[in-house]
Scaffold this active site. Sequence first.
Site, PDB file in Angstrom:
ATOM      1  N   TYR A   1       0.769  -1.318   0.126  1.00  0.00           N
ATOM      2  CA  TYR A   1      -0.050   0.003   0.078  1.00  0.00           C
ATOM      3  C   TYR A   1       0.933   1.400   0.086  1.00  0.00           C
ATOM      4  CZ  TYR A   1      -4.320   2.652   0.660  1.00  0.00           C
ATOM      5  OH  TYR A   1      -5.386   3.262   0.675  1.00  0.00           O
TER       6      TYR A   1
ATOM      7  N   LYS B   1      -0.436 -13.743   4.987  1.00  0.00           N
ATOM      8  CA  LYS B   1      -0.346 -14.599   4.118  1.00  0.00           C
ATOM      9  C   LYS B   1       0.892 -15.434   4.030  1.00  0.00           C
ATOM     10  CE  LYS B   1      -2.327 -16.522   0.022  1.00  0.00           C
ATOM     11  NZ  LYS B   1      -3.666 -17.175   0.242  1.00  0.00           N
TER      12      LYS B   1
ATOM     13  N   ASP C   1      -7.061 -14.901   3.311  1.00  0.00           N
ATOM     14  CA  ASP C   1      -8.364 -15.461   2.472  1.00  0.00           C
ATOM     15  C   ASP C   1      -9.277 -16.259   3.360  1.00  0.00           C
ATOM     16  OD1 ASP C   1      -6.396 -17.234   2.561  1.00  0.00           O
ATOM     17  OD2 ASP C   1      -6.440 -17.888   0.593  1.00  0.00           O
TER      18      ASP C   1
ATOM     19  N   ASP D   1      -6.805  -2.417   4.484  1.00  0.00           N
ATOM     20  CA  ASP D   1      -7.620  -1.374   3.676  1.00  0.00           C
ATOM     21  C   ASP D   1      -8.616  -2.431   3.153  1.00  0.00           C
ATOM     22  OD1 ASP D   1      -8.041   0.759   1.843  1.00  0.00           O
ATOM     23  OD2 ASP D   1      -7.395  -0.433   0.400  1.00  0.00           O
TER      24      ASP D   1
ATOM     25  N   ASP E   1     -13.289  -2.445   4.289  1.00  0.00           N
ATOM     26  CA  ASP E   1     -14.445  -2.005   3.486  1.00  0.00           C
ATOM     27  C   ASP E   1     -15.484  -3.328   3.513  1.00  0.00           C
ATOM     28  OD1 ASP E   1     -13.312   0.251   2.698  1.00  0.00           O
ATOM     29  OD2 ASP E   1     -14.201  -0.109   0.455  1.00  0.00           O
TER      30      ASP E   1
END
Length: 333
Positions: free
Chosen positions: A124, A171, A204, A228, A232
């Site tokens: 990011y 991850k 995930d 981020d 959402d």
Amino acid sequence: MKHRITLIPGDGIGPEIAASVVRIIEASGVAVEWETHYAGAQALEKFGETLPQALLDSVTRNKVALKGPVTTPIGKGFTSVNVGLRKALDLYANLRPIRALPNVPCRYPELDLVIVRENTESLYAGLEHVVVPGVVESLKIITEKASTRIARFAFEYSQREGRKKITCGHKANIMKLSDGLFLDCFRKVAAEYPDIEADDKIIDNACMQLVMRPEQFDVMLLENLYGDIVSDLCAGLIGGLGLVPGANIGEKGAMFEAVHGSAPDIAGQGIANPTALLQSGILMLRHIGEREAADRTESAMLQVFIDGKVRTKDIGGTANTAEFANEIIAQMK
Ligand code: NAI
């Protein structure tokens, strides 16, 4: 005591929601002198730069800012003002409480979890370059220093707020070095806080679990990009982006802003939901020690949701931004 606070109305719906939130905060009885500064597209037009030095000086001096969303064009144009501000002021921790509000139609009306997002590193940060035409490289930097600092922030916050469990999303099965380091730092810090449960999940799977059984999460610790995206996702669980607040916190200061962006699709219509920025403002009031004003504002806001008569379009109502703000102000009288 009068607080001097930097106000960055931002782009798109930013000025509309900021105006309402300023009115509500002032109605709570707290004395604020706002220093208004432009950033992003507006600043580029006026001053030829997206992040004017005067704005950075103002935030550095006041140590507190309330910020509306800023537009970042995709692919070209200027780099993100948000990334620039967070980096320049070293606002390394991004705190995003995800709490369902009364009477808001949503999938999980009982949900109450907090996202702690590392705010300075990872993909990011946008460190990318063209290696040769047709090939680009994007750098994912993860450091022991930043990962340890954000893990400690998450544990300290959880201890202070009576939270019981922190889940680190990663991850590390694929990005063994970068996410592996982030996870290692989390585990090392966790050992210093035996009273708080420390758990981790591959990102995930964490997303799937969030959609299926979000109540299993209490605090989530995430690196920048995952934070981020998952923010959402979580906003969607409790009724949308118009509701979720955020705080960017560092040693030198703090900046409070909603999770959502400038919503160009509804900008200029005066219909945006100011709740997310208002809740960010309530976090700000607590941060500057104005607990009473924060409680008064929060109670008035909650009462308007409980009554359920005045609500904005995104959550099924017909009120516009100013009418919703007026109703909250009326509750405080
Ligand atoms: P967005 O968050 O602006 O909008 C996504 C959807 O949610 C839209 O349909 C919008 O109408 C709705 N929405 C968002 N906030 C709302 C509110 N308060 N009330 C009612 N509906 C609301 O995301 P999008 O469209 O991907 O991004 C637009 C711009 O905002 C981009 O330039 C992006 O870079 C920027 N952005 C800025 C952020 C910041 O300044 N902190 C954060 C996220 C995006």
